[in-house]
Design a protein around this motif. Structure first.
Motif, PDB file in Angstrom:
ATOM      1  N   ARG A 148      52.558  57.038  30.279  1.00  0.00           N
ATOM      2  CA  ARG A 148      52.651  56.476  28.674  1.00  0.00           C
ATOM      3  C   ARG A 148      51.329  56.090  28.284  1.00  0.00           C
ATOM      4  N   MET A 149      50.292  56.515  28.840  1.00  0.00           N
ATOM      5  CA  MET A 149      48.970  55.707  28.330  1.00  0.00           C
ATOM      6  C   MET A 149      48.502  56.006  26.837  1.00  0.00           C
ATOM      7  N   ASP A 150      49.299  57.115  26.155  1.00  0.00           N
ATOM      8  CA  ASP A 150      49.332  57.072  24.874  1.00  0.00           C
ATOM      9  C   ASP A 150      49.671  55.882  23.993  1.00  0.00           C
ATOM     10  N   LEU A 151      50.895  55.276  24.683  1.00  0.00           N
ATOM     11  CA  LEU A 151      51.446  54.214  23.984  1.00  0.00           C
ATOM     12  C   LEU A 151      51.174  52.574  24.505  1.00  0.00           C
ATOM     13  N   VAL A 152      51.028  52.493  25.634  1.00  0.00           N
ATOM     14  CA  VAL A 152      51.368  51.389  26.535  1.00  0.00           C
ATOM     15  C   VAL A 152      49.861  50.665  26.651  1.00  0.00           C
ATOM     16  N   GLY A 153      50.031  49.538  26.447  1.00  0.00           N
ATOM     17  CA  GLY A 153      48.703  48.510  26.363  1.00  0.00           C
ATOM     18  C   GLY A 153      47.916  48.680  25.448  1.00  0.00           C
ATOM     19  N   PRO A 154      46.857  47.732  25.484  1.00  0.00           N
ATOM     20  CA  PRO A 154      45.744  47.821  24.572  1.00  0.00           C
ATOM     21  C   PRO A 154      44.973  48.914  24.557  1.00  0.00           C
TER      22      PRO A 154
ATOM     23  N   SER B 133      35.716  56.209  30.787  1.00  0.00           N
ATOM     24  CA  SER B 133      36.703  56.931  31.334  1.00  0.00           C
ATOM     25  C   SER B 133      38.161  56.352  31.349  1.00  0.00           C
ATOM     26  N   ALA B 134      38.544  54.848  31.462  1.00  0.00           N
ATOM     27  CA  ALA B 134      39.572  54.222  31.633  1.00  0.00           C
ATOM     28  C   ALA B 134      40.641  54.631  30.435  1.00  0.00           C
ATOM     29  N   THR B 135      41.785  55.059  30.702  1.00  0.00           N
ATOM     30  CA  THR B 135      42.728  55.179  29.766  1.00  0.00           C
ATOM     31  C   THR B 135      43.571  53.976  29.648  1.00  0.00           C
ATOM     32  N   MET B 136      43.526  53.174  30.487  1.00  0.00           N
ATOM     33  CA  MET B 136      44.366  51.862  30.631  1.00  0.00           C
ATOM     34  C   MET B 136      43.352  50.393  30.810  1.00  0.00           C
ATOM     35  N   SER B 137      43.799  49.648  29.960  1.00  0.00           N
ATOM     36  CA  SER B 137      42.983  48.275  30.210  1.00  0.00           C
ATOM     37  C   SER B 137      43.249  47.723  31.519  1.00  0.00           C
ATOM     38  N   LEU B 138      42.331  46.863  31.864  1.00  0.00           N
ATOM     39  CA  LEU B 138      42.551  46.426  33.290  1.00  0.00           C
ATOM     40  C   LEU B 138      43.558  45.105  32.995  1.00  0.00           C
ATOM     41  N   LEU B 139      44.307  45.177  33.746  1.00  0.00           N
ATOM     42  CA  LEU B 139      45.274  43.947  33.942  1.00  0.00           C
ATOM     43  C   LEU B 139      46.314  43.939  35.364  1.00  0.00           C
ATOM     44  N   LEU B 140      45.834  42.947  36.091  1.00  0.00           N
ATOM     45  CA  LEU B 140      46.212  42.945  37.650  1.00  0.00           C
ATOM     46  C   LEU B 140      46.534  41.638  37.934  1.00  0.00           C
ATOM     47  N   PRO B 141      47.874  41.331  38.042  1.00  0.00           N
ATOM     48  CA  PRO B 141      48.362  39.939  38.538  1.00  0.00           C
ATOM     49  C   PRO B 141      47.880  39.669  40.170  1.00  0.00           C
ATOM     50  N   PRO B 142      47.444  38.588  39.952  1.00  0.00           N
ATOM     51  CA  PRO B 142      47.189  38.155  41.523  1.00  0.00           C
ATOM     52  C   PRO B 142      47.908  38.818  42.681  1.00  0.00           C
ATOM     53  N   HIS B 143      49.390  38.772  42.595  1.00  0.00           N
ATOM     54  CA  HIS B 143      50.133  39.678  43.331  1.00  0.00           C
ATOM     55  C   HIS B 143      49.654  40.926  43.632  1.00  0.00           C
ATOM     56  N   ILE B 144      49.191  41.622  42.917  1.00  0.00           N
ATOM     57  CA  ILE B 144      48.757  43.123  43.312  1.00  0.00           C
ATOM     58  C   ILE B 144      47.365  43.054  43.763  1.00  0.00           C
ATOM     59  N   LEU B 145      46.753  42.197  43.354  1.00  0.00           N
ATOM     60  CA  LEU B 145      45.026  42.241  43.765  1.00  0.00           C
ATOM     61  C   LEU B 145      45.348  41.833  45.420  1.00  0.00           C
ATOM     62  N   ASN B 146      46.212  41.229  45.508  1.00  0.00           N
ATOM     63  CA  ASN B 146      46.391  40.317  47.102  1.00  0.00           C
ATOM     64  C   ASN B 146      47.135  41.641  47.989  1.00  0.00           C
ATOM     65  N   THR B 147      47.463  42.563  47.385  1.00  0.00           N
ATOM     66  CA  THR B 147      48.112  43.936  48.570  1.00  0.00           C
ATOM     67  C   THR B 147      46.971  44.715  48.610  1.00  0.00           C
ATOM     68  N   MET B 148      45.886  44.474  48.293  1.00  0.00           N
ATOM     69  CA  MET B 148      44.451  45.464  48.346  1.00  0.00           C
ATOM     70  C   MET B 148      43.974  44.963  49.490  1.00  0.00           C
ATOM     71  N   VAL B 149      43.656  45.785  50.401  1.00  0.00           N
ATOM     72  CA  VAL B 149      43.026  45.174  51.704  1.00  0.00           C
ATOM     73  C   VAL B 149      43.730  43.928  52.347  1.00  0.00           C
ATOM     74  N   PRO B 150      44.947  43.948  52.652  1.00  0.00           N
ATOM     75  CA  PRO B 150      45.902  43.210  53.004  1.00  0.00           C
ATOM     76  C   PRO B 150      45.493  42.259  54.158  1.00  0.00           C
ATOM     77  N   ASP B 151      44.885  42.935  55.101  1.00  0.00           N
ATOM     78  CA  ASP B 151      44.737  42.344  56.636  1.00  0.00           C
ATOM     79  C   ASP B 151      43.124  41.909  56.839  1.00  0.00           C
ATOM     80  N   HIS B 152      42.478  41.840  55.820  1.00  0.00           N
ATOM     81  CA  HIS B 152      41.124  41.253  55.936  1.00  0.00           C
ATOM     82  C   HIS B 152      40.583  40.640  54.654  1.00  0.00           C
ATOM     83  N   VAL B 153      39.635  39.967  55.080  1.00  0.00           N
ATOM     84  CA  VAL B 153      38.672  39.413  53.908  1.00  0.00           C
ATOM     85  C   VAL B 153      38.092  40.658  53.191  1.00  0.00           C
ATOM     86  N   TRP B 154      38.268  40.696  51.929  1.00  0.00           N
ATOM     87  CA  TRP B 154      37.503  41.810  51.296  1.00  0.00           C
ATOM     88  C   TRP B 154      36.092  42.138  51.288  1.00  0.00           C
TER      89      TRP B 154
END
Length: 455
Positions: free
Chosen positions: A167-173, A74-95
């Motif tokens: 811009r999923m048509d153009l951006v990224g691999p 399904s994904a129209t965009m490749s997976l690319l997540l800097p650590p900073h973005i991952l760190n804002t997910m569930v920010p107040d708890h251990v995952w």
């Protein structure tokens, strides 16, 4: 009582940087490493294996299977997540798996197969280039869509990839589902072509420099392009579009970037040109001290404003509480002006994010009167061919079928666009049963279109 009239109690919230050491893969990462943009880029999560290495045994195998299935089907965009973005997910708890599934940042930055709508993952009229930007290229990557404004796509990559990218048509691999369009010209030739067009077209006063993300254009090349823009007398506003201000703030805190922005801002100020930075934050937990520091660094460098252009998405920010929390968080916590929130564009595989026009209208009404007028965001629909329109500017709206018609405020006939082509469509799952039957009759039982070719 409707949400529109429910009480909202303002509370100032000091931004907090989540502790990245709660991740097994980063337990020994120092503060200096975390602030280093090169460390952030080198440790981006690009696949399921790297996410497992980062999270250790915090997540169930079922989550990784869900993610793998989405990437494969399904994904129209490749997976690319800097650590900073991952760190804002569930920010107040251990995952843990349940908290991660429910997290709003995860929902749009790390989509999984079970997020997608099970029957209607795509609207029948979804297209890869949903705003027809490439049809309006006057030079490769330069979209002249509005009478006085252009969009310059100076790069086709980002430091992070958002699942809902317009811009999923153009951006990224490319992904297994989408073979991406590729620029034909060399970067230097493409940028020179843009400058030549703008010099020859004095009716353009406003240039949005985007991509992709300008943070992925090497700073010397970006500064050279901005200097050339600033030599054009008719250019009076320049806006730099970078989600990386929120997703990789370390880039904008680099000494070379800060010094370069100060040079460019100084030239702009002497010429009387407005220079602004636009970023993309969709959930209040993304407003961290590093994001605030990066935004204020840009203001100190001399840019006129730092503004946020978010996207309205179900499960992310589609309540009055979430929108007001986000807007106050941006304004108070980081000095970022809430500017726009767009209805999610009609790209493939986006139906689970999209809201109906009626819901957006209700949200706009519900947030009025709380924020300062200059910081009350406009909720807009970016209508193919008609351009950005406030959600209440719709000309006709059939709530049963979800079909809305919009009247452009400028002449589109030069591009061969009749007024009746300016439509937007609500997600099918938000329609009443009679509306769904309308679409089934019109299109047949299979309402999921193939990923159409680049326009």
């Amino acid at each position: 009582m409707s949400e529109q009239r429910q009480r909202y109690d303002y509370r100032y919230r000091e931004p907090v940087e989540p502790d990245w050491r709660r991740f097994p893969g980063w337990w020994d990462v120092t503060a200096a490493q975390w602030r280093d943009p090169q460390w952030q880029r080198a440790h981006c999560v690009k696949n399921v294996r790297q996410l497992r290495a980062t999270t250790g045994d915090l997540l169930d195998d079922a989550f990784f299977a869900d993610l793998t299935l989405d990437q494969e089907r399904s994904a129209t965009m490749s997976l690319l997540l800097p650590p900073h973005i991952l760190n804002t997910m569930v920010p107040d708890h251990v995952w843990d798996t349940d908290r991660l599934y429910a997290d709003p940042v995860r929902r749009y930055m790390l989509p999984v197969a079970s997020d997608r709508h099970p029957r209607w993952p795509s609207h029948p009229y979804a297209t890869r280039d949903s705003l027809h930007e490439a049809e309006m290229w006057v030079r490769e990557g330069l979209t002249h869509r509005y009478p006085t404004k252009v969009l310059a796509e100076v790069v086709s990559t980002c430091p992070q990839y958002c699942g809902h990218c317009t811009r999923m048509d153009l951006v990224g691999p490319s992904t297994p589902q989408v073979t991406k369009y590729r620029f034909a010209l060399k970067p230097a030739d493409r940028l020179t072509g843009m400058i030549e067009y703008l010099r020859a077209t004095p009716g353009v006063r406003d240039v949005v420099v985007s991509g992709g993300d300008v943070a992925n254009l090497p700073w010397p090349r970006l500064e050279e392009f901005l200097d050339r823009l600033l030599e054009i007398d008719s250019v009076r506003d320049i806006r730099l579009a970078s989600k990386a201000l929120a997703g990789l703030p370390q880039h904008w805190l680099g000494d070379d970037v800060r010094a370069g922005m100060a040079r460019v801002a100084g030239v702009a100020r002497r010429r009387g040109v407005g220079l602004a930075v636009h970023t993309h934050v969709n959930a209040v937990q993304q407003v961290t001290p590093l994001v605030a520091e990066a935004a204020r660094a840009m203001l100190e460098a001399g840019v006129r404003d730092v503004r946020n252009q978010g996207v309205l998405m179900d499960g992310v920010n589609a309540t009055r509480q979430a929108l007001l929390d986000l807007c106050f968080g941006l304004l108070d916590g980081a000095g970022i002006t809430p500017y726009y929130f767009y209805l999610c564009d009609m790209i493939p595989q986006s139906e689970h994010w999209r809201l109906s026009l009626a819901e957006a209208q209700r949200l706009q009404d519900s947030i009025m009167g709380y924020l300062p007028g200059f910081a009350t965001p406009r909720l807009v629909c970016d209508v193919p061919y008609a351009g950005k329109r406030w959600v209440h500017q719709v000309t006709d709206y059939d709530r049963e079928t979800g079909i809305s018609r919009w009247t452009p405020s400028f002449d589109t006939t030069a591009a061969g666009t009749p007024e009746q082509a300016c439509h937007y469509y609500d997600p099918l799952h938000t329609l009443p049963e009679s509306g769904r039957r309308h679409w089934l009759t019109a299109t047949g039982d299979d309402l999921t279109p193939a990923l159409s070719a680049h326009s």
